[in-house]
Design an enzyme around this catalytic site. Structure first.
Site, PDB file in Angstrom:
ATOM      1  N   CYS A 192     -25.067 -12.765 -36.240  1.00  0.00           N
ATOM      2  CA  CYS A 192     -24.558 -11.387 -36.155  1.00  0.00           C
ATOM      3  C   CYS A 192     -24.097 -11.018 -34.751  1.00  0.00           C
ATOM      4  O   CYS A 192     -24.806 -10.344 -33.990  1.00  0.00           O
ATOM      5  CB  CYS A 192     -25.548 -10.361 -36.658  1.00  0.00           C
ATOM      6  SG  CYS A 192     -24.688  -8.781 -36.928  1.00  0.00           S
ATOM      7  N   CYS A 370     -19.349  -7.734 -40.561  1.00  0.00           N
ATOM      8  CA  CYS A 370     -20.262  -7.207 -39.558  1.00  0.00           C
ATOM      9  C   CYS A 370     -20.160  -5.681 -39.541  1.00  0.00           C
ATOM     10  O   CYS A 370     -19.152  -5.140 -39.075  1.00  0.00           O
ATOM     11  CB  CYS A 370     -19.906  -7.779 -38.188  1.00  0.00           C
ATOM     12  SG  CYS A 370     -21.117  -7.329 -36.939  1.00  0.00           S
TER      13      CYS A 370
END
Ligand SMILES: Cc1cc2nc3c(=O)[nH]c(=O)nc-3n(C[C@H](O)[C@H](O)[C@H](O)COP(=O)(O)OP(=O)(O)OC[C@H]3O[C@@H](n4cnc5c(N)ncnc54)[C@H](O)[C@@H]3O)c2cc1C
Length: 448
Positions: A192, A370
């Site tokens: 991430c 994301c």
């Protein structure tokens, strides 16, 4: 038990990582055999096991996973920001693994792909016909001198990346009254890639709420040369940092933490010079790698230590009966749970075809996502493919900060994770993306 670990290669090139517990065991290794062995019972492992247990039935699938606890890591950003509780992110592994699989509660310490077997930390040899490797990423805080000590002893040094430190973050944000609040991004691939800055935006908002914003300098010191790898979302984020007076220092890599002096030392990756910043709060994103046990097996991994797969089929480039999903594979996309969902669907179709002697037809396009939270109630939902081309689910401009996307991230996706993804029922949003465009387009746009 001692924590000594030794890595060695045996004569046939099998890769062995022993813990001292193995040496102290006098019993001979058991040997078990499965149609499918899944290594790792995290996001990718649980969903893969669920899909194949359903297909193959009881006793055919084993999951090798050492942890008693399963974490929904994407929610840790909101835990660090004081918007969710840590408890909401944890469930017992026994509850999330499918009931028809055999859970082997141990680590894999040795891969022997030539003989279709792995060895576990409790000395078992597990044979397989097929294997899916989903071991995630290893956090290497130890590579930054002083970081582990600071995380343990200094309440103002925190990280959302580990379960044992994420609960410190919000307290540190509330305690920050002046000085430099520094947020870092390391010089390695990470999971991430948006998370190091999401927590910065939540912290900055909290400093305003606490009436201390004019006394706190917010710094984003990133080893990267850009704020985000996809131009469309980078442009939006640059407006956010400018509007909120956040200073971005590019190509700065954290190399030491001196918590006794409240100092963080960075290397300028272009000039090689060292730069020291004092901090009143430091949010660390650690350097990461594939787990050591995998990295040691040179037969399976690429130069960077990730399990080398074909980017489209996700099959090992060297062993046709091995596939890999998620953070530990070499697929050149941003490492997220969203990518795991799409990869899981592809691996299920391709591996099922292979098991039945049919050609593999499913191709992974690098889809990843994301949700870039910019403050409570606002989020830019970045979705893109291998080429960094936006691949947005909704027929609206997702490059804007939106309340709907925040709600999706904070309230809808966790429910989907526990009830759709882990039970193997969610392959990513591809179907919905096309349906929302009435089948006329796949939603892909080219990077400007
Ligand atoms: C702070 C933070 C924010 C994030 N935000 C988002 C987000 O907003 N959206 C998003 O999509 N993703 C997000 N992610 C990333 C996401 O959580 C991961 O990409 C995802 O969990 C990867 O799944 P995985 O199965 O590859 O690895 P994991 O879920 O990490 O599972 C790996 C498993 O392998 C096990 N394992 C390790 N070594 C061994 C071994 N030797 N033998 C056996 N088992 C082993 C581990 O115990 C673990 O259970 C975030 C992550 C963090 C930390």
């Amino acid at each position: 038990m001692q924590s000594v670990r030794i890595f060695l290669q045996n004569g046939r090139g099998a890769c062995i990582s022993y813990s001292s517990r193995m040496f102290s065991s006098s019993s001979r290794a058991d040997q078990k055999s499965y149609k499918l062995v899944v290594v790792g019972g995290g996001t990718g492992g649980c969903s893969t096991a669920a899909r194949f247990c359903h297909r193959l039935g009881k006793g055919k699938v084993a999951v090798i996973e050492p942890s008693e606890k399963h974490y929904y890591q994407p929610l840790w950003t909101l835990v660090g920001g004081g918007l969710k509780t840590f408890e909401e992110t944890v469930r017992p592994t026994s509850q999330v693994l499918p009931k028809d699989c055999d859970w082997i509660k141990a680590k894999v310490v040795n891969f022997d792909p030539d003989n279709n077997k792995v060895t576990t930390s409790d000395g078992q040899e597990i044979k397989y016909e097929f294997m899916v490797v989903t071991m995630g990423m290893q956090l290497n805080f130890n590579l930054i001198p002083g970081a582990l000590e600071a995380l343990k002893n200094d309440p103002q040094v925190v990280s959302n990346y580990a379960p044992w430190t994420v609960q410190k973050t919000f307290k540190a944000i509330k305690n920050t009254k002046s000085g430099n609040a520094i947020f870092t991004f390391p010089n390695t691939p990470i999971k991430c890639a948006g998370a190091p800055q999401k927590i910065m935006y939540l912290a900055e908002e909290q400093f305003r709420k606490n009436g201390v914003r004019d006394k706190v300098t917010v710094l984003y010191n990133t080893a990267l040369g850009v704020i985000f790898g996809v131009k469309k979302y980078a442009a939006s984020l640059l407006k956010v940092v400018e509007k909120r007076n956040i200073k971005v220092n590019y190509r700065r890599n954290l190399i030491e933490v001196k918590s006794d002096k409240k100092e963080a030392v960075f290397e300028d990756l272009d000039s090689g010079k060292k730069e020291t910043f004092t901090y009143s709060m430091l949010h660390l994103t650690p350097p990461m790698s594939a787990p050591d046990e995998l990295r040691q097996c040179k037969k399976l991994v690429n130069e960077a230590g990730f399990l080398e797969v074909n980017n489209e089929t996700l099959q090992s480039t060297r062993y046709p009966n091995i596939f890999s999903i998620g953070d530990c594979n070499s697929a050149p996309t941003s490492k997220t749970a969203a990518a795991v969902a799409s990869q899981g669907g592809v691996v299920f179709k391709n591996l099922t075809a292979l098991m039945n002697g049919r050609p593999m037809q499913k191709k992974y396009d690098g889809y990843t996502s994301c949700p870039l939270i910019t403050r409570k109630g606002r989020c830019i939902l970045a979705e893109f493919d291998y080429n960094g081309n936006p691949l947005e689910t909704f027929p609206i401009d997702q490059g804007k900060e939106r309340w709907t996307m925040y709600h999706l991230k904070a309230d809808v996706l966790p429910v989907m994770y526990w009830n759709g993804m882990l039970p193997g029922r969610w392959n990513g949003p591809g179907f919905y993306r096309k349906a929302l465009r009435l089948g006329l387009s796949d939603g892909r746009t080219k990077q400007a």
